[in-house]
Design an enzyme around this catalytic site. Structure first.
Site, PDB file in Angstrom:
ATOM      1  N   PRO A  25       0.832  -1.210   0.000  1.00  0.00           N
ATOM      2  CA  PRO A  25       0.000   0.000   0.000  1.00  0.00           C
ATOM      3  C   PRO A  25       0.861   1.252   0.000  1.00  0.00           C
ATOM      4  O   PRO A  25       1.825   1.348   0.760  1.00  0.00           O
ATOM      5  CB  PRO A  25      -0.809  -0.128   1.301  1.00  0.00           C
ATOM      6  CG  PRO A  25      -0.013  -1.055   2.157  1.00  0.00           C
ATOM      7  CD  PRO A  25       0.701  -1.977   1.245  1.00  0.00           C
ATOM      8  N   ALA A  59      -3.220   2.974   2.436  1.00  0.00           N
ATOM      9  CA  ALA A  59      -3.805   3.124   3.769  1.00  0.00           C
ATOM     10  C   ALA A  59      -5.127   3.872   3.660  1.00  0.00           C
ATOM     11  O   ALA A  59      -5.171   5.017   3.212  1.00  0.00           O
ATOM     12  CB  ALA A  59      -2.848   3.871   4.688  1.00  0.00           C
ATOM     13  N   GLN A 102      -5.682  -1.864   2.657  1.00  0.00           N
ATOM     14  CA  GLN A 102      -5.128  -1.650   3.988  1.00  0.00           C
ATOM     15  C   GLN A 102      -6.031  -0.675   4.740  1.00  0.00           C
ATOM     16  O   GLN A 102      -6.232   0.456   4.298  1.00  0.00           O
ATOM     17  CB  GLN A 102      -3.705  -1.082   3.904  1.00  0.00           C
ATOM     18  CG  GLN A 102      -3.037  -0.934   5.271  1.00  0.00           C
ATOM     19  CD  GLN A 102      -1.717  -0.203   5.188  1.00  0.00           C
ATOM     20  OE1 GLN A 102      -1.680   0.989   4.903  1.00  0.00           O
ATOM     21  NE2 GLN A 102      -0.623  -0.910   5.445  1.00  0.00           N
ATOM     22  N   TYR A 185       1.262   4.633  13.501  1.00  0.00           N
ATOM     23  CA  TYR A 185      -0.147   4.986  13.471  1.00  0.00           C
ATOM     24  C   TYR A 185      -0.871   4.364  14.670  1.00  0.00           C
ATOM     25  O   TYR A 185      -0.253   3.749  15.535  1.00  0.00           O
ATOM     26  CB  TYR A 185      -0.747   4.610  12.113  1.00  0.00           C
ATOM     27  CG  TYR A 185      -0.066   5.368  10.982  1.00  0.00           C
ATOM     28  CD1 TYR A 185       0.045   6.760  11.026  1.00  0.00           C
ATOM     29  CD2 TYR A 185       0.503   4.709   9.901  1.00  0.00           C
ATOM     30  CE1 TYR A 185       0.687   7.466  10.023  1.00  0.00           C
ATOM     31  CE2 TYR A 185       1.157   5.407   8.895  1.00  0.00           C
ATOM     32  CZ  TYR A 185       1.252   6.785   8.961  1.00  0.00           C
ATOM     33  OH  TYR A 185       1.902   7.495   7.976  1.00  0.00           O
ATOM     34  N   ARG A 232      -0.148  -5.565   9.246  1.00  0.00           N
ATOM     35  CA  ARG A 232       1.171  -4.985   9.023  1.00  0.00           C
ATOM     36  C   ARG A 232       1.701  -4.475  10.351  1.00  0.00           C
ATOM     37  O   ARG A 232       0.987  -3.772  11.084  1.00  0.00           O
ATOM     38  CB  ARG A 232       1.126  -3.846   8.012  1.00  0.00           C
ATOM     39  CG  ARG A 232       2.511  -3.417   7.543  1.00  0.00           C
ATOM     40  CD  ARG A 232       2.448  -2.382   6.446  1.00  0.00           C
ATOM     41  NE  ARG A 232       3.674  -2.403   5.641  1.00  0.00           N
ATOM     42  CZ  ARG A 232       3.899  -1.587   4.611  1.00  0.00           C
ATOM     43  NH1 ARG A 232       3.000  -0.703   4.258  1.00  0.00           N
ATOM     44  NH2 ARG A 232       5.019  -1.683   3.934  1.00  0.00           N
ATOM     45  N   LEU A 303      13.439  -1.626   0.871  1.00  0.00           N
ATOM     46  CA  LEU A 303      14.635  -1.583   0.031  1.00  0.00           C
ATOM     47  C   LEU A 303      14.934  -2.924  -0.644  1.00  0.00           C
ATOM     48  O   LEU A 303      16.078  -3.361  -0.728  1.00  0.00           O
ATOM     49  CB  LEU A 303      15.842  -1.097   0.832  1.00  0.00           C
ATOM     50  CG  LEU A 303      15.935   0.432   1.010  1.00  0.00           C
ATOM     51  CD1 LEU A 303      17.176   0.793   1.813  1.00  0.00           C
ATOM     52  CD2 LEU A 303      15.953   1.140  -0.339  1.00  0.00           C
TER      53      LEU A 303
END
Length: 365
Positions: A25, A59, A102, A185, A232, A303
């Site tokens: 996401p 999100a 998400q 969050y 997540r 990455l």
């Protein structure tokens, strides 16, 4: 038969993916009052023709106050649902790629400006700003407006909002829901002792700090009962005294017991003074540790840019799937190029078949 692990099928819950490439996401900050716009049709339509195993919608806030910014997508009203339905209808006309969403709440990191406008907090009462809410009245940055500490009615309201959004996701026939418990969050704020300073049953011990995120998971699991629900997580706050991988493992095991179908392992985002050791595969060791402790699929992210790098993560058993974010924004055909590299066959839309390079005669089957 696939020649690589990356392009072998994998099951998450009752859903089988053609390969192990997940489009993570990625917020686009291009919604209007929580409603998707034509940008989302263009953006998601492009990614839905990339050849990845599954596409995850950015999100998506379960309440207006839960949006990271005023440009964030929401799924908290009939209007939001209708706008998303229009977008999905357009994408699905041309792609059969599974689509997940998400669901999240930004907590004290809400009411932020757009990234290309600095991304700082917009004060309550200012244009495009509102009062934030969190486990405790502890701001993300000292100069930010302190959030309102959620009371019992607030906790109930947010649990209900997550469940309602999950029911809307089911009506939209989305293939999976991922709950956002990472990146500083709201649910991550409950998990971390750096942001959760409550003295009731939702604060203090690890069991107490996990309580609300687990209640939210259970509410979503019940509302989205027929399809996969994943979580997540940030495996570490990268800050002393914060959330760490040992606590993440305990949380992942608690989620697994409650019917979670997969864990997506990221890190950071909660502490303004975080010290992240960034480099290729910098989060993969966390995914490896979580995978060793649970039976459900684990997704690694962060990455991951090279084909052989992604293959090694899967083939060595560090994770079951890899997620791409900025990598696939930069190269929306990354799965095509990876398939060509490994001599695999991948699906492409009929409109693109004639672009198959001569040296990869079996790329598109």
């Amino acid at each position: 038969m696939s020649k690589s692990k990356l392009f072998s099928p994998v099951s998450i819950g009752g859903m089988t993916l053609k390969n192990r490439i997940v489009i993570a996401p990625m917020c686009q900050y291009s919604a209007e009052d929580g409603k998707m716009t034509d940008w989302h049709l263009i953006h998601l339509g492009m990614l839905a023709n990339s050849g990845a195993g599954i596409l995850t919608i950015e999100a998506t806030a379960v309440t207006p106050e839960g949006r990271i910014s005023y440009g964030d997508v929401g799924l908290y009203s009939d209007e939001c649902e209708a706008a998303m339905h229009r977008t999905l209808e357009g994408v699905r006309r041309w792609s059969d790629m599974p689509i997940a969403i998400q669901l999240g709440h930004a907590g004290r990191k809400a009411s932020s400006d757009l990234p290309w406008k600095g991304g700082g907090q917009i004060a309550p009462g200012a244009v495009n700003g509102w009062k934030t809410e969190a486990p405790s009245a502890v701001p993300f940055k000292a100069e930010y407006d302190a959030p309102t500490a959620l009371d019992r009615d607030g906790l109930k309201r947010i649990r209900t909002a997550f469940a309602d959004a999950a029911r809307r996701a089911a009506r939209l026939d989305l293939d999976a829901v991922q709950i956002h418990g990472a990146h500083g969050y709201l649910l991550h704020q409950f998990l971390s002792p750096l942001s959760n300073q409550r003295t009731d049953e939702y604060g203090g011990s690890l069991e107490n700090r996990m309580r609300f995120p687990l209640e939210v998971f259970e509410s979503v699991r019940e509302a989205f009962s027929q399809s996969p629900v994943t979580m997540r997580v940030s495996a570490t706050d990268w800050a002393p005294g914060g959330w760490d991988v040992e606590q993440t493992i305990a949380f992942a095991q608690a989620l697994e017991k409650r019917g979670c179908d997969g864990i997506h392992v990221s890190s950071g985002g909660l502490a303004v003074d975080q010290q992240i050791a960034i480099g290729p595969n910098y989060q993969v060791p966390f995914a490896r540790q979580v995978k060793a402790a649970v039976e459900i699929p684990v997704i690694a992210v962060g990455l991951i840019t090279e084909f052989e790098q992604a293959e090694a993560i899967i083939s060595t058993g560090d994770a079951d799937l890899v997620a791409l974010a900025r990598t696939i924004l930069y190269d929306p055909r990354w799965p095509w190029h990876a398939a060509a590299h490994f001599g695999e066959t991948i699906h492409a839309a009929d409109q693109y078949l004639r672009c198959q390079p001569r040296q990869f005669r079996n790329l598109f089957g």
